[in-house]
Design a protein around this motif. Structure first.
Motif, mmCIF file in Angstrom:
data_model
loop_
_atom_site.group_PDB
_atom_site.id
_atom_site.type_symbol
_atom_site.label_atom_id
_atom_site.label_comp_id
_atom_site.label_asym_id
_atom_site.label_seq_id
_atom_site.Cartn_x
_atom_site.Cartn_y
_atom_site.Cartn_z
ATOM 1 N N LYS A 195 19.366 14.836 -28.047
ATOM 2 C CA LYS A 195 19.458 15.083 -29.406
ATOM 3 C C LYS A 195 20.793 15.565 -29.885
ATOM 4 C CE LYS A 195 15.041 14.774 -29.499
ATOM 5 N NZ LYS A 195 14.657 14.507 -27.813
ATOM 6 N N SER A 236 14.632 20.093 -31.450
ATOM 7 C CA SER A 236 14.751 20.039 -30.116
ATOM 8 C C SER A 236 16.169 19.924 -29.768
ATOM 9 C CB SER A 236 14.021 18.443 -29.423
ATOM 10 O OG SER A 236 14.621 18.442 -28.279
ATOM 11 N N ASP A 280 7.518 17.777 -37.459
ATOM 12 C CA ASP A 280 8.377 17.435 -35.891
ATOM 13 C C ASP A 280 9.665 16.851 -36.303
ATOM 14 O OD1 ASP A 280 9.496 16.311 -33.486
ATOM 15 O OD2 ASP A 280 7.317 15.662 -32.737
ATOM 16 N N CYS A 291 11.338 22.080 -27.532
ATOM 17 C CA CYS A 291 10.689 21.615 -28.819
ATOM 18 C C CYS A 291 9.218 21.692 -28.419
ATOM 19 C CB CYS A 291 11.042 20.159 -29.295
ATOM 20 S SG CYS A 291 10.331 19.662 -30.742
ATOM 21 N N THR A 292 8.809 21.011 -27.268
ATOM 22 C CA THR A 292 7.419 20.977 -26.803
ATOM 23 C C THR A 292 6.817 22.222 -26.935
ATOM 24 O OG1 THR A 292 8.150 19.178 -25.334
ATOM 25 C CG2 THR A 292 5.957 20.288 -24.937
ATOM 26 N N GLN A 331 14.152 15.539 -33.975
ATOM 27 C CA GLN A 331 15.559 14.458 -33.957
ATOM 28 C C GLN A 331 16.438 14.696 -35.411
ATOM 29 O OE1 GLN A 331 13.820 10.483 -33.446
ATOM 30 N NE2 GLN A 331 12.859 11.010 -31.601
HETATM 31 C C1 LIG Z 1 9.868 13.199 -31.970
HETATM 32 C C2 LIG Z 1 10.212 14.379 -30.606
HETATM 33 N N1 LIG Z 1 9.127 15.179 -30.621
HETATM 34 C C3 LIG Z 1 9.314 16.202 -29.681
HETATM 35 C C4 LIG Z 1 10.208 15.890 -28.756
HETATM 36 C C5 LIG Z 1 10.270 16.988 -27.391
HETATM 37 O O1 LIG Z 1 11.175 17.676 -27.123
HETATM 38 P P1 LIG Z 1 11.608 18.565 -26.115
HETATM 39 O O2 LIG Z 1 12.271 17.506 -24.915
HETATM 40 O O3 LIG Z 1 12.878 19.511 -26.635
HETATM 41 O O4 LIG Z 1 10.473 19.206 -25.705
HETATM 42 C C6 LIG Z 1 11.046 14.922 -28.805
HETATM 43 C C7 LIG Z 1 12.034 14.653 -27.599
HETATM 44 O O5 LIG Z 1 12.474 13.628 -27.178
HETATM 45 C C8 LIG Z 1 10.825 14.270 -29.707
HETATM 46 O O6 LIG Z 1 11.705 12.819 -29.707
#
Ligand SMILES: Cc1ncc(COP(=O)(O)O)c(C=O)c1O
Length: 285
Positions: free
Chosen positions: A181, A176, A152, A55-56, A155
């Motif tokens: 998740k 994500s 975002d 997700c990042t 979740q």
């Molecule tokens: C609200 C939120 N945004 C972004 C992320 C980032 O996800 P990822 O670990 O897939 O990069 C998370 C992950 O915990 C999250 O809880």
């Protein structure tokens, strides 16, 4: 000891991962990758969905696509995970934090307008724990001020606001598939949702290291070349195969998650009624 999280597992993942390995097409956008992306487009009702390694990284892509520049300002809640902010900070933007609502722990939509300045470019609402932000109010503010909205929804898989999937309101959104998740693509993974068609073609280029390789695979150019900035934003076919094993059982996985949630909710309600703790509220919509 209560485990923080147990990743969902259906056992179909084994079969699909093995099949991806045997197919000898293990890089991104193979059969499973396409199946997953089509599933999201149909299930969520979005124009385009692109799997990413996290997700990042979906957020990184969104920041590039919005062409965020140093000193631009991006509004987001003060309570979130670091990834909501990192992509914009990496591009030199200033993060403007807005406080959250006590009931839902999501950005307080009533405080957003006061945080807007001539430098504001985007709002990044976070649907914390899958509870929807007040998207009607947020989109109204964004539209009146000409701002982009990147949701975002890390979740928020299978969660809705007024019967519409989270992630389908803003110009773009990120999900994500990290193991914490509701669905996982084998530990790490993500998805970029694009609702505004203007970003689709460039998104495919940015995701393919700045090349027009997607057009080449579709037979639209006779050779592919470097045409823009980009990076490596494709997850492997093995991750997509793992995820496909979960998407097939999406309703069951969600039901099981709801059963767990209900258990906690009921057991904690007595403490909430006694005024010893507060439990976040889930608005009717
Ligand atoms: C609200 C939120 N945004 C972004 C992320 C980032 O996800 P990822 O670990 O897939 O990069 C998370 C992950 O915990 C999250 O809880």
């Amino acid at each position: 000891m209560i485990p923080f999280n147990r990743p969902p597992y259906t056992s179909n993942e084994d079969r699909y991962v093995l099949s991806a390995m045997r197919s000898e097409k293990m890089s991104g956008d193979g059969k499973f990758g396409h199946q997953c992306q089509t599933w999201f487009q149909e299930k969520l009702g979005c124009k385009k969905s692109l799997l990413t390694p996290s997700c990042t990284q979906a957020f990184d892509m969104a920041a590039i696509l919005l062409d965020i520049q140093p000193d631009d300002e991006v509004i987001m809640p003060s309570f979130t995970f670091v990834s909501t902010a990192n992509a914009f900070v990496l591009r030199g933007a200033k993060i403007v934090f807005v406080d959250i609502r006590r009931d839902t722990m999501n950005i307080d939509e009533k405080l957003i307008e006061a945080a807007i300045t001539p430098k504001t470019r985007a709002i990044a609402p976070v649907h914390y724990a899958g509870v929807a932000c007040e998207m009607e109010a947020i989109m109204d503010i964004a539209n009146r001020h000409g701002l982009s909205v990147i949701e975002d929804a890390a979740q928020g898989m299978m969660s809705t606001y007024k019967n519409r999937a989270l992630g389908t309101f803003g110009q773009m959104a990120a999900y994500s598939f990290h193991e914490t998740k509701n669905f996982t693509s084998g530990g790490e993974g993500g998805l970029l949702i694009i609702n505004d068609e203007r970003y689709i073609q460039r998104a495919e280029i940015v995701r393919e290291k700045g090349t027009n390789r997607s057009l080449f695979f579709r037979g639209m150019v006779d050779k592919y070349s470097w045409v823009d900035v980009g990076s490596s934003y494709l997850p492997s076919e093995i991750q997509a195969a793992y995820l496909w094993g979960q998407l097939e059982w999406a309703d069951k996985i969600t039901q099981s998650r709801v059963v767990t949630w209900k258990h906690y909710y009921e057991e904690l309600s007595a403490l909430a009624q006694a005024g010893r703790i507060e439990i976040p509220e889930i608005p009717a919509d």
